[in-house]
Design a protein around this motif. Structure first.
Motif, PDB file in Angstrom:
ATOM      1  N   ARG A 196       1.799   9.014   4.210  1.00 33.49           N
ATOM      2  CA  ARG A 196       2.306   9.193   2.843  1.00 33.49           C
ATOM      3  C   ARG A 196       3.697   9.837   2.849  1.00 33.49           C
ATOM      4  NH1 ARG A 196      -1.972  12.397   0.730  1.00 33.49           N
ATOM      5  NH2 ARG A 196      -3.572  11.391   1.930  1.00 33.49           N
ATOM      6  N   ARG A 197       3.959  10.687   3.826  1.00 36.79           N
ATOM      7  CA  ARG A 197       5.275  11.341   3.920  1.00 36.79           C
ATOM      8  C   ARG A 197       6.397  10.338   4.200  1.00 36.79           C
ATOM      9  NH1 ARG A 197       6.104  16.977   5.596  1.00 36.79           N
ATOM     10  NH2 ARG A 197       4.194  18.126   5.200  1.00 36.79           N
ATOM     11  N   CYS A 198       6.096   9.321   4.996  1.00 38.15           N
ATOM     12  CA  CYS A 198       7.149   8.371   5.370  1.00 38.15           C
ATOM     13  C   CYS A 198       6.937   7.008   4.718  1.00 38.15           C
ATOM     14  CB  CYS A 198       7.246   8.248   6.886  1.00 38.15           C
ATOM     15  SG  CYS A 198       5.760   7.688   7.700  1.00 38.15           S
ATOM     16  N   GLU A 199       6.188   6.971   3.643  1.00 36.13           N
ATOM     17  CA  GLU A 199       5.867   5.721   2.955  1.00 36.13           C
ATOM     18  C   GLU A 199       7.119   4.983   2.471  1.00 36.13           C
ATOM     19  OE1 GLU A 199       3.081   4.275  -0.764  1.00 36.13           O
ATOM     20  OE2 GLU A 199       2.729   6.218   0.162  1.00 36.13           O
ATOM     21  N   LEU A 200       8.082   5.704   1.953  1.00 40.76           N
ATOM     22  CA  LEU A 200       9.304   5.075   1.447  1.00 40.76           C
ATOM     23  C   LEU A 200      10.069   4.373   2.569  1.00 40.76           C
ATOM     24  CD1 LEU A 200      11.143   4.582  -0.974  1.00 40.76           C
ATOM     25  CD2 LEU A 200      12.292   6.734  -0.428  1.00 40.76           C
ATOM     26  N   GLU A 201      10.203   5.032   3.715  1.00 38.90           N
ATOM     27  CA  GLU A 201      10.902   4.421   4.850  1.00 38.90           C
ATOM     28  C   GLU A 201      10.170   3.168   5.338  1.00 38.90           C
ATOM     29  OE1 GLU A 201      10.775   7.868   7.296  1.00 38.90           O
ATOM     30  OE2 GLU A 201      12.879   8.355   6.899  1.00 38.90           O
ATOM     31  N   LEU A 202       8.834   3.234   5.381  1.00 38.48           N
ATOM     32  CA  LEU A 202       8.056   2.077   5.822  1.00 38.48           C
ATOM     33  C   LEU A 202       8.162   0.926   4.828  1.00 38.48           C
ATOM     34  CD1 LEU A 202       4.867   3.847   7.213  1.00 38.48           C
ATOM     35  CD2 LEU A 202       6.834   2.961   8.480  1.00 38.48           C
ATOM     36  N   GLN A 203       8.196   1.237   3.539  1.00 41.23           N
ATOM     37  CA  GLN A 203       8.362   0.187   2.533  1.00 41.23           C
ATOM     38  C   GLN A 203       9.725  -0.483   2.670  1.00 41.23           C
ATOM     39  OE1 GLN A 203       7.722   2.049  -1.247  1.00 41.23           O
ATOM     40  NE2 GLN A 203       5.495   1.746  -1.198  1.00 41.23           N
ATOM     41  N   GLU A 204      10.754   0.302   2.939  1.00 37.02           N
ATOM     42  CA  GLU A 204      12.088  -0.271   3.131  1.00 37.02           C
ATOM     43  C   GLU A 204      12.109  -1.211   4.331  1.00 37.02           C
ATOM     44  OE1 GLU A 204      14.977   2.847   3.381  1.00 37.02           O
ATOM     45  OE2 GLU A 204      14.589   3.537   1.347  1.00 37.02           O
TER      46      GLU A 204
END
Length: 147
Positions: free
Chosen positions: A87-95
């Motif tokens: 959940r902490r790195c969700e934004l980076e993984l979505q990108e």
């Protein structure tokens, strides 16, 4: 006597590079290439056979996901669960997943919505797989005190 002045950002960058080099030693490029071909071949078989240059950007994004997982493994070592870390790195993984989708979408047969959705799901699964591999490798390195 000469004095050497270094700043903190240079030290952090050097430490990050050492960590990444160490973690990448455990990543097999042949294994990554084989996984890319196996993972996306059912969705876009002809494109990978005709355009092998598509493998390089896909492999780059897999390596990026692997490194993000390894970087965030420190948080697991400090006591958080894998789900909390994700959940902490969700934004980076979505990108990364969106980038992968858009790279492959240009070469994709756009004959239907179901195909587009399957490419999106395959992109998400690919990024998640390599993030998890990096996370597990990073956790192993932290347990062995190799960070």
């Amino acid at each position: 006597m000469t004095t050497v002045i270094t700043n903190l950002s240079d030290k952090r960058r050097q430490k990050q590079w050492r960590f990444e080099r160490g973690i990448l030693r455990h990543l097999s490029i042949k294994g990554l290439k084989k996984h890319v071909e196996q993972h996306f071949r059912p969705i876009m078989p002809f494109q990978f056979l005709v355009n092998p240059f598509l493998l390089d950007p896909v492999m780059d994004l897999g390596i990026d996901a692997y490194l993000i997982g390894a970087e965030f493994s420190r948080i697991c070592y400090l006591g958080e669960t894998d789900e909390e870390v994700k959940r902490r790195c969700e934004l980076e993984l979505q990108e990364l997943s969106h980038s992968l989708f858009h790279i492959l979408y240009g070469w994709f047969d756009t004959s239907g919505y179901a195909h587009e959705e399957s490419l999106s799901i395959a992109s998400d699964a690919f990024i998640d797989y390599w993030w998890d591999r990096g996370l597990q490798e990073g956790k192993k390195r932290y347990r062995m005190k190799l960070h």
